[in-house]
Motif scaffolding. Structure first.
Motif, PDB file in Angstrom:
ATOM      1  N   VAL A  89       0.862  -1.181   0.000  1.00  0.00           N
ATOM      2  CA  VAL A  89       0.000   0.000   0.000  1.00  0.00           C
ATOM      3  C   VAL A  89       0.897   1.228   0.000  1.00  0.00           C
ATOM      4  O   VAL A  89       1.685   1.416   0.931  1.00  0.00           O
ATOM      5  N   THR A  90       0.794   2.041  -1.026  1.00  0.00           N
ATOM      6  CA  THR A  90       1.562   3.277  -1.080  1.00  0.00           C
ATOM      7  C   THR A  90       0.732   4.417  -0.504  1.00  0.00           C
ATOM      8  O   THR A  90      -0.493   4.432  -0.618  1.00  0.00           O
ATOM      9  N   VAL A  91       1.420   5.359   0.128  1.00  0.00           N
ATOM     10  CA  VAL A  91       0.763   6.505   0.751  1.00  0.00           C
ATOM     11  C   VAL A  91       1.518   7.763   0.350  1.00  0.00           C
ATOM     12  O   VAL A  91       2.721   7.890   0.620  1.00  0.00           O
ATOM     13  N   ASN A  92       0.837   8.681  -0.306  1.00  0.00           N
ATOM     14  CA  ASN A  92       1.462   9.918  -0.749  1.00  0.00           C
ATOM     15  C   ASN A  92       0.552  11.112  -0.480  1.00  0.00           C
ATOM     16  O   ASN A  92      -0.650  10.952  -0.256  1.00  0.00           O
ATOM     17  N   CYS A  93       1.150  12.283  -0.496  1.00  0.00           N
ATOM     18  CA  CYS A  93       0.414  13.529  -0.285  1.00  0.00           C
ATOM     19  C   CYS A  93       0.565  14.398  -1.530  1.00  0.00           C
ATOM     20  O   CYS A  93       1.675  14.580  -2.028  1.00  0.00           O
TER      21      CYS A  93
END
Length: 269
Positions: free
Chosen positions: A203-207
């Motif tokens: 799971v990738t998490v970016n802003c």
């Protein structure tokens, strides 16, 4: 989510383990996305863009049911799949219900876009605790609550994407926005923390941090906009932010996580 490149398109195994080839303009086919605060402006553009890429989309609004349904109808009219779930992401039960509704409607969850936010302006001397908490609850607590509810489903899907929508003022500062800036800055920290926690589960998490975007808003233009004119000489379009979100959710961005990526026309360099 174990996508791989195949020629000019992408491939993804179907339920029987067979490789299904996807065209570049449908790289999110078979995936399900929840976009909070997606009845208008940037959230609306994100919902429409993810649907254009092939994802089924749950459109969320706190109160604007008619506007949310209009977005969903536009997706359906283009041949996509969409559902509407009205709910306040700052409320733990309603945030959990939003995620549960997506899984109940479409059977899985692959993408969460935490876009819901309040963009208010008030002098710090006049900022009472009630308003402080209301803004942080929607922007930061809402992202936590939705992400927390979504995580088991993203893991069960074999991986996925969480995108938090930040803001330029979290990096430049601004007057009359202490509560908004504190909340948006918190999203940057949450992004980095979740990227570590969820990386083992693909799971990738970016802003994504938009700059001055041409959106409709109540009240006058924020004062800090005049201080951060982008070198490109214009405001951005919601669709330009949405295009970045689409990329980060797609198979070409599986090696990108924990990052804050700016879309501001060079206003913050």
């Amino acid at each position: 989510m174990s996508d791989s490149y195949v020629g000019a398109g992408f491939s993804r195994p179907d339920s029987d383990g067979r490789s299904v080839r996807l065209q570049p303009d449908q790289e999110l086919h078979g995936q399900v996305a929840v976009v909070t605060g997606s009845a208008r402006n940037i959230g609306r553009a994100i919902a429409l863009t993810l649907a254009e890429a092939g994802a089924a989309v749950v459109v969320n609004a706190r109160t604007s049911a008619a506007a949310a349904e209009e977005v969903a109808q536009q997706i359906r009219a283009a041949g996509g799949r969409a559902a509407v779930k009205v709910g306040d992401v700052a409320d733990p039960d309603q945030a959990a219900a939003l995620i549960a509704a997506a899984v109940a409607e479409f059977g899985r969850l692959d993408i969460l876009v935490n876009n819901a936010s309040l963009r208010r302006e008030v002098a710090f001397a006049d900022l009472d605790y009630r308003e402080w908490r209301e803004v942080l609850a929607t922007t930061l607590d809402g992202a936590y609550l939705c992400s927390h509810a979504a995580c088991p489903h993203l893991v069960n899907a074999g991986g996925g994407s969480i995108i938090n929508i930040g803001g330029l003022s979290a990096f430049t500062g601004a007057t009359r926005r202490a509560h908004v800036i504190a909340a948006k800055t918190g999203l940057v920290g949450l992004t980095r923390a979740l990227a570590h926690d969820l990386a083992p589960f693909k799971v990738t998490v970016n802003c994504v941090a938009p700059g001055l975007i041409d959106t409709s808003r109540a009240g006058p233009e924020p004062a800090h906009h005049a201080l951060h004119a982008p070198p490109v000489g214009r405001k951005g379009k919601p669709e330009e932010v949405a295009a970045l979100v689409r990329f980060l959710c797609g198979p070409g961005a599986r090696y990108i996580t924990g990052q804050t990526i700016h879309a501001n026309g060079g206003a913050f360099i």
